[in-house]
Design an enzyme around this catalytic site. Structure first.
Site, PDB file in Angstrom:
ATOM      1  CB  SER A   1      -0.854   0.028   1.275  1.00  0.00           C
ATOM      2  OG  SER A   1      -1.462   1.304   1.420  1.00  0.00           O
TER       3      SER A   1
ATOM      4  CE1 TYR B   1      -4.157  -2.529   4.874  1.00  0.00           C
ATOM      5  CE2 TYR B   1      -3.316  -0.310   4.553  1.00  0.00           C
ATOM      6  CZ  TYR B   1      -3.843  -1.485   4.034  1.00  0.00           C
ATOM      7  OH  TYR B   1      -4.037  -1.603   2.676  1.00  0.00           O
TER       8      TYR B   1
HETATM    9  P1  NAD Z   1     -11.291  -5.950   0.192  1.00  0.00           P
HETATM   10  O1  NAD Z   1     -11.551  -5.843   1.649  1.00  0.00           O
HETATM   11  O2  NAD Z   1     -12.374  -5.589  -0.759  1.00  0.00           O
HETATM   12  O3  NAD Z   1     -10.771  -7.407  -0.185  1.00  0.00           O
HETATM   13  C1  NAD Z   1      -9.856  -8.094   0.626  1.00  0.00           C
HETATM   14  C2  NAD Z   1     -10.053  -9.558   0.377  1.00  0.00           C
HETATM   15  O4  NAD Z   1      -9.185 -10.312   1.232  1.00  0.00           O
HETATM   16  C3  NAD Z   1     -11.500 -10.001   0.697  1.00  0.00           C
HETATM   17  O5  NAD Z   1     -11.959 -10.841  -0.335  1.00  0.00           O
HETATM   18  C4  NAD Z   1     -11.327 -10.782   1.999  1.00  0.00           C
HETATM   19  O6  NAD Z   1     -12.296 -11.795   2.174  1.00  0.00           O
HETATM   20  C5  NAD Z   1      -9.945 -11.379   1.788  1.00  0.00           C
HETATM   21  N1  NAD Z   1      -9.378 -11.827   3.045  1.00  0.00           N
HETATM   22  C6  NAD Z   1      -9.320 -11.164   4.231  1.00  0.00           C
HETATM   23  N2  NAD Z   1      -8.757 -11.933   5.163  1.00  0.00           N
HETATM   24  C7  NAD Z   1      -8.440 -13.113   4.557  1.00  0.00           C
HETATM   25  C8  NAD Z   1      -7.845 -14.308   4.997  1.00  0.00           C
HETATM   26  N3  NAD Z   1      -7.453 -14.438   6.262  1.00  0.00           N
HETATM   27  N4  NAD Z   1      -7.668 -15.323   4.118  1.00  0.00           N
HETATM   28  C9  NAD Z   1      -8.086 -15.198   2.832  1.00  0.00           C
HETATM   29  N5  NAD Z   1      -8.669 -14.080   2.352  1.00  0.00           N
HETATM   30  C10 NAD Z   1      -8.843 -13.058   3.218  1.00  0.00           C
HETATM   31  O7  NAD Z   1     -10.003  -5.053  -0.063  1.00  0.00           O
HETATM   32  P2  NAD Z   1      -9.250  -4.610  -1.410  1.00  0.00           P
HETATM   33  O8  NAD Z   1      -9.319  -3.156  -1.459  1.00  0.00           O
HETATM   34  O9  NAD Z   1      -9.695  -5.411  -2.571  1.00  0.00           O
HETATM   35  O10 NAD Z   1      -7.752  -4.987  -0.992  1.00  0.00           O
HETATM   36  C11 NAD Z   1      -6.959  -5.968  -1.616  1.00  0.00           C
HETATM   37  C12 NAD Z   1      -5.520  -5.744  -1.205  1.00  0.00           C
HETATM   38  O11 NAD Z   1      -5.076  -4.458  -1.666  1.00  0.00           O
HETATM   39  C13 NAD Z   1      -5.324  -5.755   0.313  1.00  0.00           C
HETATM   40  O12 NAD Z   1      -4.117  -6.386   0.620  1.00  0.00           O
HETATM   41  C14 NAD Z   1      -5.260  -4.277   0.642  1.00  0.00           C
HETATM   42  O13 NAD Z   1      -4.545  -4.023   1.817  1.00  0.00           O
HETATM   43  C15 NAD Z   1      -4.548  -3.727  -0.587  1.00  0.00           C
HETATM   44  N6  NAD Z   1      -4.770  -2.292  -0.768  1.00  0.00           N
HETATM   45  C16 NAD Z   1      -6.035  -1.792  -1.008  1.00  0.00           C
HETATM   46  C17 NAD Z   1      -6.203  -0.411  -1.153  1.00  0.00           C
HETATM   47  C18 NAD Z   1      -7.554   0.223  -1.395  1.00  0.00           C
HETATM   48  O14 NAD Z   1      -7.656   1.449  -1.311  1.00  0.00           O
HETATM   49  N7  NAD Z   1      -8.594  -0.542  -1.717  1.00  0.00           N
HETATM   50  C19 NAD Z   1      -5.088   0.431  -1.066  1.00  0.00           C
HETATM   51  C20 NAD Z   1      -3.840  -0.115  -0.828  1.00  0.00           C
HETATM   52  C21 NAD Z   1      -3.698  -1.482  -0.682  1.00  0.00           C
END
Ligand code: NAD
Length: 249
Positions: free
Chosen positions: A143, A156
């Protein structure tokens, strides 16, 4: 663009929604066979599988990435069914929005378990299969907060910075085995992870991004596609910012 991932075998963790879902579908459109790891939501995961199957082939892989036996089973079930693994995408992640004062030890431990231990476990169990691949990649979802910090993301931010450490260590260690390891550092992407944002807060956030919009999951899927395809084969140990220029502020 042609099916640049034709026949590649890919596992995407946390692929039932958000960025993981977008990657799973984009990769299937480009010809990859996709292992769809998910944690709880059978219905959401089945919907992703049916879209993946319209373009290529997929397999559901239920399991908690933080649990050793689940992580091992997720990798082995897929790699044994499809006789190998080319790309591991460590996308699953959680964000418990709390500052230090409000964070519990359990919040910290669970965040580190999912966001760091998970990628460690998956990478470890994937290694024997990746060593056999001619197109081996590990792609970690970090991130931009790993660089910028956050006033309410103690665990985080720590976890996403640790994931950059894991990325760099593995890039050095696994490069000689023909495996590249990179991370993507997204800015603010519209998914459930920012589900608590009001429309007003989204507008204010977008106004601070040079391209004047929040990111969409597919923006990250394209970055992952670049790294996973032959176009990205010489990129190793990098942290690719995908943020509309917001890192410049
Ligand atoms: P989201 O919450 O929509 O999706 C996260 C997914 O991870 C979900 O499907 C959830 O069920 C799954 N998950 C959570 N715990 C789990 C576990 N223990 N085992 C298996 N699956 C698990 O979030 P997103 O925005 O799609 O994020 C995806 C990745 O991108 C994450 O690592 C997040 O930190 C990173 N990210 C997102 C953003 C943003 O703004 N959306 C920014 C920077 C980084």
């Amino acid at each position: 663009m042609t099916r640049v991932l034709e026949g590649r075998k890919v596992i995407v963790t946390g692929a039932s929604r958000g960025i993981g879902k977008a990657i799973a579908i984009k990769f299937a459109q480009k010809g990859a066979v996709v292992g769809i790891n998910y944690f709880q939501s059978d219905e959401q995961a089945k919907r992703v599988l049916s879209v993946v199957n319209e373009h290529s082939e997929g397999k559901l892989l239920k399991g908690d990435v933080a649990v050793e036996s689940d992580a091992r089973r997720v990798v082995c079930e897929f790699a044994e069914k499809y006789d190998g693994l080319d790309v591991l995408i460590n996308n699953a992640g959680i964000y418990i929005r709390k500052d230090l004062e409000k964070s519990t030890v359990e919040d910290y431990d669970r965040t580190m378990d999912v966001n760091v231990r998970g990628p460690f476990l998956l990478s470890k169990f994937a290694l024997p299969y990746l060593k056999e691949s001619d197109h081996a990649r590990i792609i970690n979802l970090s991130s931009q907060l790993a660089f910028k910090g956050s006033t309410h993301g103690t665990a985080y931010v720590t976890s996403k910075a640790a994931l950059i450490g894991l990325t760099r260590a593995l890039a050095l260690e696994l490069g000689p085995h023909g495996i590249t390891v990179n991370a993507i550092a997204p800015g603010t992407i519209e998914t459930d992870i920012i589900g608590d944002y009001t429309e007003e807060k989204k507008k204010v956030r977008a106004a601070n991004i040079p391209v004047d919009r929040l990111g969409q999951p597919v923006d990250i899927a394209y970055a992952a596609l670049y790294l996973a395809s032959d176009m990205g084969s010489y990129v190793n140990g990098e942290i690719l910012g995908v943020n509309g220029g917001s890192a410049l502020h």
